[in-house]
Write an enzyme that holds these catalytic residues in place. Structure first.
Site, PDB file in Angstrom:
ATOM      1  N   ASP A 172      66.331 -48.842   7.080  1.00  0.00           N
ATOM      2  CA  ASP A 172      67.726 -48.562   6.713  1.00  0.00           C
ATOM      3  C   ASP A 172      67.877 -47.115   6.251  1.00  0.00           C
ATOM      4  O   ASP A 172      68.808 -46.413   6.660  1.00  0.00           O
ATOM      5  CB  ASP A 172      68.164 -49.488   5.576  1.00  0.00           C
ATOM      6  N   ILE A 173      66.981 -46.684   5.386  1.00  0.00           N
ATOM      7  CA  ILE A 173      67.131 -45.357   4.780  1.00  0.00           C
ATOM      8  C   ILE A 173      66.814 -44.254   5.777  1.00  0.00           C
ATOM      9  O   ILE A 173      67.580 -43.285   5.916  1.00  0.00           O
ATOM     10  CB  ILE A 173      66.235 -45.249   3.529  1.00  0.00           C
TER      11      ILE A 173
END
Length: 390
Positions: A172-173
């Site tokens: 996600d990051i």
């Protein structure tokens, strides 16, 4: 386009003057927004009437909202309500950047897709954070853990037969970081052409990029990469060791012939340094089963602080094994502006990591604390109404 920000912590703001409208939730989309916000952009987070549901997640999700939503303004809009939808359109008409991470086609069906918005705002940069880029999987529902599993990262992280996701929302990051890279590239292109662009970043392709070194390893060696817990290390000493106190561990790496000589000299391991057959790295790797027990016994005889002092003086790579929450007391992070004081919904102050960048020696700071739902709604709606009447 930004107003004066109520700064708690001074810091560089290279993206000041840019307005971002964010239709996001969970981690990937908000991570795009928080990076832009920390760099000084005016990020307007559009939440549903009851507020972003990420605010109330439990367990491992309870840290999502506090970590990825500082330095933003909040407006709550019901996008199924014509008046609120018009407000959303008004925000986008004046924006430099729009970020969204809903299922493919969701915002387009509401008239908030790139094609429609760019008709009235041709300079708009529109970033969609998705599970997959174009291809057979593009309509699938994805999560960080889904793509870690299907993208080979979980296989590499866990022991054989026990795939294990990484201990962070790493896809996600990093997927969000690729979104920011695309946005910044589109901004530079807009400087030349005057036109915006549609950017897409994704979880699956990000995972594939991160395991690319292991794909290349197979191409180079002809053998598939083994999971990290059982891999053949490139160095003989490159491991986690027990120290004299129970529960205190230390990672140490000795990754060159010069470091081997330093290690042997500083730890008075004359017997090891005298082994002429171990003077080169690859020969030491072959003798790892002989070397590691000797080093392990030495480290178990010393407290961790003594080992740390000696390794730091030697300039050798090392790391004490710590929990994430212990970083709030880390001397380096506290000395360098690496932690920001963010106020949670219950009034508790949490010390959370700043953006890992410096601009001319300064760290990006906290301009706005975490917003409450619709905290800036009246102000933003009033500005939109004034613009419409004008």
């Amino acid at each position: 386009m930004t107003e004066t920000q109520d700064a708690h912590t001074q810091g560089p703001a290279p993206l000041a003057g840019l307005t971002v409208v964010e239709f996001t939730h969970m981690v990937m989309g908000p991570s795009v927004g928080v990076i832009l916000a920390d760099l000084g952009a005016d990020v307007i987070k559009v939440e549903p009437p009851e507020g972003d549901r990420t605010r109330t997640l439990l367990g491992s999700g309870s840290g999502y909202f506090p970590m990825f939503n500082r330095n933003k303004r909040s407006i709550c809009l019901d996008l199924k309500n014509p008046e609120d939808l018009a407000h959303a359109e008004g925000l986008c008409a004046d924006a430099d950047i729009v970020i969204e991470n809903f299922r493919p086609g969701t915002l387009a069906r509401l008239g908030l897709g790139y094609d429609k918005l760019s008709d009235t705002n041709p300079g708009l940069i529109y970033c969609s954070a998705k599970g997959f880029l174009k291809g057979p999987y593009e309509d699938r529902t994805a999560l960080d853990e889904v793509t870690q599993m299907m993208g080979g990262l979980a296989y590499m992280t866990g022991p054989p037969g026990r795939p294990l996701r990484a201990g962070s929302s790493v896809i996600d990051i990093t997927g969000g970081m690729f979104g920011v890279i695309g946005i910044l590239a589109a901004l530079e292109q807009r400087h030349r052409t005057g036109r915006g662009a549609e950017i897409k970043c994704s979880l699956y392709e990000t995972t594939a990029f991160l395991v690319g070194q292991h794909i290349a390893q197979k191409a180079v060696t002809g053998a598939a990469a083994q999971p990290m817990p059982v891999r053949i290390s490139a160095w003989a000493i490159y491991d986690v060791f027990e120290t004299a106190r129970e529960g205190e561990q230390l990672f140490v790496g000795v990754v060159s012939d010069g470091q081997w000589k330093t290690f042997c000299a500083d730890f008075a391991m004359d017997d090891l340094s005298a082994r002429t057959e171990w003077q080169t790295n690859n020969e030491r790797v072959k003798a790892r089963d002989q070397i590691i027990p000797i080093v392990s016994a030495l480290f178990r005889s010393m407290p961790r602080e003594d080992l740390v002092a000696k390794l730091e003086k030697s300039g050798l790579p090392f790391a004490p094994i710590v929990r994430p929450d212990e970083l709030v007391d880390d001397a380096h992070l506290n000395a360098s502006g690496g932690l920001l004081d963010v106020t949670l919904s219950d009034g508790t102050v949490a010390r959370l990591p700043a953006l890992p960048l410096e601009f001319d020696g300064q760290r990006p700071g906290l301009f706005r604390d975490l917003p409450t739902p619709d905290q800036h709604g009246d102000e933003l709606r009033g500005r939109l109404s004034a613009t419409a009447e004008g």
